[in-house]
Enzyme design. Structure first.
Site, PDB file in Angstrom:
ATOM      1  N   ASP A  10       7.339  33.598  15.655  1.00  0.00           N
ATOM      2  CA  ASP A  10       7.544  34.403  16.860  1.00  0.00           C
ATOM      3  C   ASP A  10       8.418  33.575  17.774  1.00  0.00           C
ATOM      4  O   ASP A  10       8.066  32.419  17.982  1.00  0.00           O
ATOM      5  CB  ASP A  10       6.227  34.791  17.547  1.00  0.00           C
ATOM      6  CG  ASP A  10       5.247  33.624  17.695  1.00  0.00           C
ATOM      7  OD1 ASP A  10       4.098  33.869  17.984  1.00  0.00           O
ATOM      8  OD2 ASP A  10       5.651  32.445  17.520  1.00  0.00           O
ATOM      9  N   HIS A  70      10.163  26.220  28.606  1.00  0.00           N
ATOM     10  CA  HIS A  70       9.094  25.269  28.296  1.00  0.00           C
ATOM     11  C   HIS A  70       9.595  24.247  27.306  1.00  0.00           C
ATOM     12  O   HIS A  70      10.632  24.424  26.654  1.00  0.00           O
ATOM     13  CB  HIS A  70       7.891  26.008  27.708  1.00  0.00           C
ATOM     14  CG  HIS A  70       8.236  26.764  26.457  1.00  0.00           C
ATOM     15  ND1 HIS A  70       8.412  28.123  26.435  1.00  0.00           N
ATOM     16  CD2 HIS A  70       8.495  26.337  25.200  1.00  0.00           C
ATOM     17  CE1 HIS A  70       8.752  28.506  25.215  1.00  0.00           C
ATOM     18  NE2 HIS A  70       8.811  27.439  24.458  1.00  0.00           N
ATOM     19  N   TYR A  95       6.648  16.659  14.507  1.00  0.00           N
ATOM     20  CA  TYR A  95       7.319  17.219  13.319  1.00  0.00           C
ATOM     21  C   TYR A  95       8.694  17.778  13.681  1.00  0.00           C
ATOM     22  O   TYR A  95       9.491  18.085  12.802  1.00  0.00           O
ATOM     23  CB  TYR A  95       6.435  18.292  12.671  1.00  0.00           C
ATOM     24  CG  TYR A  95       6.630  19.701  13.185  1.00  0.00           C
ATOM     25  CD1 TYR A  95       6.050  20.115  14.374  1.00  0.00           C
ATOM     26  CD2 TYR A  95       7.407  20.619  12.490  1.00  0.00           C
ATOM     27  CE1 TYR A  95       6.226  21.397  14.861  1.00  0.00           C
ATOM     28  CE2 TYR A  95       7.592  21.910  12.970  1.00  0.00           C
ATOM     29  CZ  TYR A  95       7.004  22.292  14.149  1.00  0.00           C
ATOM     30  OH  TYR A  95       7.189  23.561  14.632  1.00  0.00           O
ATOM     31  N   ARG A  96       8.989  17.865  14.979  1.00  0.00           N
ATOM     32  CA  ARG A  96      10.188  18.563  15.432  1.00  0.00           C
ATOM     33  C   ARG A  96      10.264  18.329  16.930  1.00  0.00           C
ATOM     34  O   ARG A  96       9.230  18.248  17.599  1.00  0.00           O
ATOM     35  CB  ARG A  96       9.987  20.045  15.157  1.00  0.00           C
ATOM     36  CG  ARG A  96      11.116  20.988  15.461  1.00  0.00           C
ATOM     37  CD  ARG A  96      10.665  22.365  15.051  1.00  0.00           C
ATOM     38  NE  ARG A  96      11.653  23.390  15.273  1.00  0.00           N
ATOM     39  CZ  ARG A  96      11.401  24.693  15.176  1.00  0.00           C
ATOM     40  NH1 ARG A  96      10.179  25.105  14.857  1.00  0.00           N
ATOM     41  NH2 ARG A  96      12.338  25.586  15.377  1.00  0.00           N
TER      42      ARG A  96
END
Lengths: 538, 538
Positions: free
Chosen positions: A150, A400, A483-484
């Site tokens: 999403d 954000h 992780y990112r």
């Protein structure tokens, strides 16, 4: 006209004319108005000198045009930053990591090249969005599902290269893991196909992932080793039915067994649990009704565990809950759910609630009525409503940034992570958007999520960036890694992966120099800098 | 004493003394007797000058020793060929691809470093065999399963790096796909940990596969880019029960629907079908009872499809059959089997037979009684009985080589592959061991298997090698490629992956030169040669 750093304006002007020769005048962008579209809407450097901006953008229509652009860029040593659809919001959007790069915008390369219904695979270009592929499937009544994050407006290729995740069965919701075969323009303009694609006329490019010899695909994920121009994916066949169910437990310590059973069931492929462990007691889930006045009061007081547990028991509000999802036939999903209840039923006092049930295919009207679309492989933009202006959110932020370290899939790790950050926030005097609930996007691990709003006030952003970096370092001290991450933090995260004097990054950069000797492609991405810029590492 | 090609004997003698300084005199092997153990027992060059042989072998006990050996090898430019347990029979065994290399034998590095029962993962060294790990699990009564190939004496790491397969659920039986995290000694002696292992003190090295930034693991599979000294794996939790069932259909054309349903069920993770599509009518399965005299006579006549179908219908001998396997609880596996019967029941005349059923854990005595162990994650050496001397196999061969091209998972591809090779064999006047039945080891694709015996007669081997190479080329013309091959054919297979003037191999070799500038590690493996030997490509 902006120019890339270190480049003479005349030289850049020449290159732009050469780009125009490849793609046509309409597809080279240099005006401020046009380039505004390539800014990062969620940049934590909003309006500051350090905000990363493109010097120009060029939008090719074919792989051959990408190759020609890379050759021109090499001749003039122009930094290039490819994007697929540029929707990587929260992780940099369309803006280059190395400010002043020319954005290579692949949105026009949006062809769905093949969808194979019998083998449940597809081959797409980088500009193809989840919406595009979904519409193609609906229009052609194919019995296939996509797995989408999403929101669903992003690129399949872009999201997979960033190692994003979705919501259906485990092998599909790992978007990188679900890919099979790539076509890549190397920084020097050469063209490579990986896996079985390296065989001319291969019959299984999208079916057999590994091909023959060293498997190079991983080089091109979270990196700057090439421009991916085609990529294949394994798709999920349309199941006959979907069923969900909620497991609810009422004591804090139930968390430990809850997580162990979740892991067992998913590792045996009995179910998919892509969601999070919720705590209806401590936090309202997204889309959940507002808490009762009593619960709101309890939360405001934030008492000890015993009082929470007493409230949970007396008011039937679970301490922890989790939604399970099952794919199969009506009967088979019922058997899955029954088995899950048998296993979770070993937790004293566990309760269960039947959730959604659908049979497929669904009509368009039925699709529109579904509240939670992603677990059914239906793309939407509903997630954006989370940040919208509502009675409970009267001053929405301008964006954000998420801090999301990978932690072990155990109740103990959830508990430790919550404690470590709670204590640190108290010590630092900060208060990030709290959602310290374990997320189940990946198999075998959780990640915790802490959010920071993006402000248009530079001082607020500066403080949040500083806290974010302290969190990266604190997490690494505990063996938890991101992780990112967004460009602003790519170096800081890379710094924490430092085993043996940064042996992995030294190897990554050695390989980078070999494939991109002029260091023109996506400098700095995921902390990998070309030789001539390595000293500028932040 | 043998010496590596191009090396002065004195220089080699010095290096061997330096190796002895690292590992001790007992662990450097140079005598013919010792080196005999490193020959390929199934070499298709048996006894010929081209048979690949080691010049010496050195067996380190630790990662540090591997690093020291690589540094010495670089100083003297000595070709090194690492093996895990050297059991890669049929694909080269322990013998180096580049004859005269020093074998780096990792069998002493056989420590099981961690087994995490809750997260179902392990971390092992290259010398750990499937038997070793299985015994460890049994001894400690851990509720975990391994996934093993047949035979089970090989190395977990070696088999995974070769991208071997096993027999349980799809995510586990892809041994490369099931790995998580590596430690690798690079050709220059540097030490890298991949994935989360790059973070000192990482808590999820064996849980989260990708880590941060470019994922380099694939570089080290089917290749010569480093010596893997540790590797993690995702394991399968012990299910409560196992159930198998056989689907039987009676007309040739049923193959098409049979395969489509198989794909659907496996893609939805309803079952695991790691086996092959059998044809009880055309071929006896391994361990099947001998055919009736009538069936033997029919096969000897090899009539047309109609006559075969008439026999199938009248004698209840299926044209095609497939064994399905289910893992879960007694009830859940019954639901899976019932669903499978519902789907396959749409093929007119399909019949079903219940197969094995087990509940776990099993006693040692119960384990011993199991006929088909691999689908239960139990290692054995029973597969070797296939080639043994029996009434139906009075003159067993000295080994075999398998030709196994990847083809699409469709009845049409099976049909086409069978036709193409049948016609070619007739034209070429050859007759390989026929087993033209699709194998289901990988997801989404089949491979066909054609076998050649290894002879101790050079002329026979020469002819078989020639046929094998013609088959590689013929398969490639149809878009079918080998997923794995023996050293004798590594160049020939690599040649067929030739898209854009061998762009993939050019990239692989560019990377090879960057990480192994002296070109000392496993020259020629999977067709990748270091710069100084590239012209010798066969």
């Amino acid at each position: 006209m902006r120019t890339p750093p270190g480049l003479a304006p005349e030289s850049f002007a020449t290159a732009l004319r050469e780009f125009e020769g490849v793609v046509g005048k309409d597809w080279v962008f240099t005006s401020d108005d046009d380039l505004h579209l390539y800014q990062d809407a969620y940049s934590p450097f909003w309006g500051e000198p350090d905000e990363r901006k493109a010097s120009a953008a060029v939008a090719p229509h074919s792989t051959e045009e990408v190759q020609a652009i890379m050759r021109i860029a090499n001749a003039h040593k122009i930094p290039i930053y490819p994007i697929s659809t540029g929707r990587n919001l929260g992780y940099g959007g369309a803006a280059p990591v190395y400010s002043g790069s020319v954005v290579l915008d692949l949105k026009r390369m949006n062809r769905i090249l093949e969808v194979n219904e019998r083998n449940a695979t597809c081959l797409v270009e980088p500009g193809v969005s989840y919406f595009d592929l979904y519409r193609h499937i609906r229009a052609n009544k194919l019995k296939l599902w996509i797995d989408c994050p999403d929101p669903g407006w992003g690129s399949l290729i872009g999201n997979a290269l960033e190692r994003g995740n979705g919501y259906t069965l485990a092998p599909y919701r790992d978007h990188w893991g679900a890919h099979a075969g790539m076509e890549v323009v190397l920084p020097d303009g050469d063209l490579v196909r990986t896996g079985m694609g390296a065989m001319p006329g291969a019959k299984t490019w999208q079916q057999f992932k590994y091909g023959y010899g060293p498997h190079l695909d991983g080089l091109f994920s979270q990196s700057n080793f090439g421009v991916v121009t085609k990529m294949g994916f394994w798709m999920m066949p349309e199941p006959e039915a979907f069923r969900s169910g909620t497991v609810m437990v009422y004591r804090y310590d139930d968390l430990f067994k809850l997580v162990d059973i979740l892991a067992y069931l998913e590792n045996l492929k009995v179910m998919s649990a892509t969601t999070r462990v919720e705590s209806p007691l401590l936090f309202g889930a997204f889309k959940a009704p507002p808490p009762s006045p009593e619960l709101a009061a309890l939360r405001a007081r934030n008492p000890g565990r015993e009082e929470y547990e007493a409230f949970a028991a007396n008011n039937n509000v679970p301490y922890w809950s989790v939604i399970l999802r099952f794919y199969g036939s009506p009967k088979l999903t019922a058997a899955h759910w029954e088995y899950a209840q048998e296993k979770f039923g070993t937790i004293a006092g566990a309760k269960f609630k039947d959730g959604d049930f659908y049979e497929f295919p669904l009509s368009d009207a039925a699709v529109n009525r579904i509240m939670d679309k992603a677990p059914l492989g239906i793309p939407s933009l509903e997630a954006f409503s989370m940040g919208g202006r509502t009675p409970t959110n009267p001053t929405p932020s301008n964006g954000h940034m998420w801090f999301s370290p990978i932690i072990p899939m155990s109740g103990e790790a959830v508990q430790e992570c919550e404690r470590v950050f709670r204590e640190a926030f108290a010590q630092w005097g900060v208060n990030p958007l709290g959602l310290p609930l374990p997320q189940l996007y990946h198999e075998r691990t959780f990640f915790q999520i802490y959010g920071f709003p993006i402000s248009h006030d530079a001082e607020t952003n500066r403080k949040n960036r500083e806290t974010f970096k302290r969190m990266i370092a604190l997490a690494a001290e505990h063996g938890w890694g991101e992780y990112r991450t967004a460009p602003a933090f790519m170096d800081a995260c890379a710094d924490t992966y430092s085993f043996n004097n940064h042996a992995l990054r030294r190897l990554q950069e050695k390989l980078k120099d070999a494939v991109d000797p002029n260091g023109i492609l996506s400098a700095g991405r995921y902390g990998i800098w070309p030789e001539h810029l390595r000293k500028t590492r932040s």
